[in-house]
Design a protein around this motif. Structure first.
Motif, PDB file in Angstrom:
ATOM      1  N   TRP A  29      32.606  34.580  33.009  1.00  0.00           N
ATOM      2  CA  TRP A  29      33.338  33.515  32.315  1.00  0.00           C
ATOM      3  C   TRP A  29      34.843  33.680  32.512  1.00  0.00           C
ATOM      4  N   TRP A  30      35.347  34.898  32.324  1.00  0.00           N
ATOM      5  CA  TRP A  30      36.777  35.121  32.492  1.00  0.00           C
ATOM      6  C   TRP A  30      37.209  34.909  33.932  1.00  0.00           C
ATOM      7  N   ASN A  31      36.361  35.273  34.890  1.00  0.00           N
ATOM      8  CA  ASN A  31      36.685  34.991  36.294  1.00  0.00           C
ATOM      9  C   ASN A  31      36.788  33.490  36.533  1.00  0.00           C
ATOM     10  N   PHE A  32      35.887  32.719  35.915  1.00  0.00           N
ATOM     11  CA  PHE A  32      35.962  31.257  36.022  1.00  0.00           C
ATOM     12  C   PHE A  32      37.248  30.728  35.402  1.00  0.00           C
ATOM     13  N   VAL A  33      37.580  31.226  34.214  1.00  0.00           N
ATOM     14  CA  VAL A  33      38.791  30.761  33.525  1.00  0.00           C
ATOM     15  C   VAL A  33      40.031  31.063  34.352  1.00  0.00           C
ATOM     16  N   VAL A  34      40.120  32.277  34.887  1.00  0.00           N
ATOM     17  CA  VAL A  34      41.289  32.645  35.698  1.00  0.00           C
ATOM     18  C   VAL A  34      41.344  31.798  36.967  1.00  0.00           C
ATOM     19  N   GLY A  35      40.207  31.578  37.597  1.00  0.00           N
ATOM     20  CA  GLY A  35      40.182  30.743  38.804  1.00  0.00           C
ATOM     21  C   GLY A  35      40.592  29.312  38.508  1.00  0.00           C
ATOM     22  N   PHE A  36      40.065  28.765  37.422  1.00  0.00           N
ATOM     23  CA  PHE A  36      40.406  27.396  37.039  1.00  0.00           C
ATOM     24  C   PHE A  36      41.894  27.261  36.726  1.00  0.00           C
ATOM     25  N   LEU A  37      42.414  28.193  35.925  1.00  0.00           N
ATOM     26  CA  LEU A  37      43.830  28.145  35.572  1.00  0.00           C
ATOM     27  C   LEU A  37      44.731  28.353  36.790  1.00  0.00           C
ATOM     28  N   THR A  38      44.282  29.171  37.729  1.00  0.00           N
ATOM     29  CA  THR A  38      45.065  29.387  38.945  1.00  0.00           C
ATOM     30  C   THR A  38      45.155  28.113  39.763  1.00  0.00           C
ATOM     31  N   VAL A  39      44.036  27.431  39.931  1.00  0.00           N
ATOM     32  CA  VAL A  39      44.047  26.171  40.685  1.00  0.00           C
ATOM     33  C   VAL A  39      44.897  25.129  39.964  1.00  0.00           C
ATOM     34  N   ALA A  40      44.761  25.053  38.651  1.00  0.00           N
ATOM     35  CA  ALA A  40      45.546  24.076  37.880  1.00  0.00           C
ATOM     36  C   ALA A  40      47.035  24.388  37.955  1.00  0.00           C
ATOM     37  N   ALA A  79      55.821  32.156  37.289  1.00  0.00           N
ATOM     38  CA  ALA A  79      55.584  33.352  36.474  1.00  0.00           C
ATOM     39  C   ALA A  79      54.173  33.324  35.889  1.00  0.00           C
ATOM     40  N   PHE A  80      53.736  32.143  35.440  1.00  0.00           N
ATOM     41  CA  PHE A  80      52.377  32.005  34.915  1.00  0.00           C
ATOM     42  C   PHE A  80      51.349  32.310  36.009  1.00  0.00           C
ATOM     43  N   LEU A  81      51.612  31.854  37.229  1.00  0.00           N
ATOM     44  CA  LEU A  81      50.713  32.159  38.354  1.00  0.00           C
ATOM     45  C   LEU A  81      50.662  33.669  38.621  1.00  0.00           C
ATOM     46  N   ALA A  82      51.816  34.325  38.549  1.00  0.00           N
ATOM     47  CA  ALA A  82      51.848  35.772  38.772  1.00  0.00           C
ATOM     48  C   ALA A  82      51.087  36.518  37.680  1.00  0.00           C
ATOM     49  N   LEU A  83      51.200  36.058  36.426  1.00  0.00           N
ATOM     50  CA  LEU A  83      50.437  36.683  35.342  1.00  0.00           C
ATOM     51  C   LEU A  83      48.937  36.466  35.515  1.00  0.00           C
ATOM     52  N   LEU A  84      48.565  35.293  35.995  1.00  0.00           N
ATOM     53  CA  LEU A  84      47.151  35.044  36.290  1.00  0.00           C
ATOM     54  C   LEU A  84      46.660  35.977  37.388  1.00  0.00           C
ATOM     55  N   ARG A  85      47.512  36.235  38.372  1.00  0.00           N
ATOM     56  CA  ARG A  85      47.138  37.152  39.453  1.00  0.00           C
ATOM     57  C   ARG A  85      46.946  38.563  38.898  1.00  0.00           C
ATOM     58  N   ALA A  86      47.816  38.971  37.978  1.00  0.00           N
ATOM     59  CA  ALA A  86      47.676  40.295  37.363  1.00  0.00           C
ATOM     60  C   ALA A  86      46.356  40.399  36.613  1.00  0.00           C
ATOM     61  N   TRP A  87      46.025  39.355  35.854  1.00  0.00           N
ATOM     62  CA  TRP A  87      44.766  39.321  35.120  1.00  0.00           C
ATOM     63  C   TRP A  87      43.590  39.373  36.099  1.00  0.00           C
ATOM     64  N   SER A  88      43.725  38.686  37.213  1.00  0.00           N
ATOM     65  CA  SER A  88      42.674  38.674  38.225  1.00  0.00           C
ATOM     66  C   SER A  88      42.444  40.063  38.816  1.00  0.00           C
ATOM     67  N   TYR A  89      43.514  40.823  39.007  1.00  0.00           N
ATOM     68  CA  TYR A  89      43.364  42.192  39.522  1.00  0.00           C
ATOM     69  C   TYR A  89      42.578  43.062  38.539  1.00  0.00           C
ATOM     70  N   LEU A  91      40.403  42.028  36.261  1.00  0.00           N
ATOM     71  CA  LEU A  91      39.008  41.568  36.266  1.00  0.00           C
ATOM     72  C   LEU A  91      38.272  42.021  37.524  1.00  0.00           C
ATOM     73  N   SER A  92      38.953  42.035  38.663  1.00  0.00           N
ATOM     74  CA  SER A  92      38.282  42.479  39.892  1.00  0.00           C
ATOM     75  C   SER A  92      37.999  43.978  39.860  1.00  0.00           C
ATOM     76  N   ALA A  93      38.823  44.738  39.146  1.00  0.00           N
ATOM     77  CA  ALA A  93      38.517  46.168  38.972  1.00  0.00           C
ATOM     78  C   ALA A  93      37.247  46.331  38.148  1.00  0.00           C
ATOM     79  N   HIS A  94      37.093  45.516  37.102  1.00  0.00           N
ATOM     80  CA  HIS A  94      35.881  45.586  36.277  1.00  0.00           C
ATOM     81  C   HIS A  94      34.659  45.077  37.033  1.00  0.00           C
ATOM     82  N   ALA A  95      34.869  44.135  37.935  1.00  0.00           N
ATOM     83  CA  ALA A  95      33.753  43.575  38.696  1.00  0.00           C
ATOM     84  C   ALA A  95      33.140  44.584  39.662  1.00  0.00           C
TER      85      ALA A  95
END
Length: 190
Positions: A29-40, A79-89, A91-95
C-alpha cells in the motif's frame, strides 16, 4: 518470534522487527501511495514549469531572473519529490525481506551488509537534497539543487549499485555457504 494477542499468533521479521503483516499488506500500500504521489508531483512540476514559462515567471538562463513566486513554487514541488524519493528508498530497503534471491527468499548477507545501509544513506541524501531545494529559494539560484541532484544520482549509481555488486562478487561468492547460513536459517524458521 511469536507473540499471542487474543489467541492470534503474530510473527515478526528478524531484520526489521516488524510484524509479517506489514510486508503483506502495508508495504504494498505504501509503495502504491509513494508511486502515485510521485507521478502526481512530477506532473505538477512539469505543468507548473510550463505555466510559469508561458507567463514569464521562469526565464531561460542568461535572459533575466525568474520571479520569486515561480522559483518558490517549483522548489517546493521539487523538494516534495525529493522527500518522496527518500521515503521510496526506505520502503525499498524493507521490500528486500520479500525479494527472491538465488539462494533464499528474503534478506541475505549482501542485503544486510551492503544494500540496506546504502538505501538508508540514499534516503538521507535525498532528504538533504529536499532541504537544498528549499534553501535555494532565498538565493533564487538552481546551483545548490543541481549539485544536490547530481550528487544523488552519482551516489545512487556508486553506493546503490556498484558497492553491493562488489560485496556480492568479492565477499559473498567465494564463501557463500558460511556467510549465508544464518540468513538461510532465518528463512527456514520463518
Amino acid at each position: 518470534i511469536a507473540a499471542t494477542y487474543y489467541g492470534v499468533v503474530s510473527r515478526t521479521d528478524e531484520q526489521f522487527g516488524r510484524d509479517i503483516s506489514y510486508y503483506l499488506f502495508a508495504l504494498p500500500w505504501w509503495n502504491f501511495v509513494v508511486g502515485f504521489l510521485t507521478v502526481a508531483a512530477l506532473a505538477a512540476l512539469l505543468a507548473a514549469l510550463f505555466a510559469h514559462y508561458v507567463y514569464g515567471g521562469v526565464v531561460p538562463p542568461g535572459r533575466g531572473r525568474s520571479t520569486r513566486t515561480a522559483f518558490l513554487h517549483l522548489a517546493v514541488i521539487a523538494a516534495f519529490l525529493a522527500l518522496l524519493r527518500a521515503w521510496s528508498y526506505v520502503l525499498s530497503a524493507h521490500a528486500l525481506t520479500t525479494e527472491e534471491n538465488e539462494v533464499l527468499t528474503g534478506v541475505g548477507y549482501t542485503g544486510v551488509h551492503a544494500v540496506i545501509p546504502t538505501k538508508y544513506i540514499l534516503a538521507v541524501a535525498a532528504a538533504m537534497c529536499a532541504g537544498l531545494f528549499l534553501a535555494s529559494v532565498r538565493s533564487r539560484s538552481w546551483r545548490l539543487p543541481t549539485i544536490a541532484v547530481g550528487t544523488l544520482i552519482v551516489l545512487s549509481v556508486v553506493v546503490g549499485s556498484i558497492y553491493p555488486a562488489l560485496v556480492e562478487t568479492y565477499k559473498v561468492s567465494p564463501s557463500r555457504n558460511s556467510l549465508e547460513e544464518p540468513y538461510l536459517q532465518r528463512n527456514i524458521d520463518a
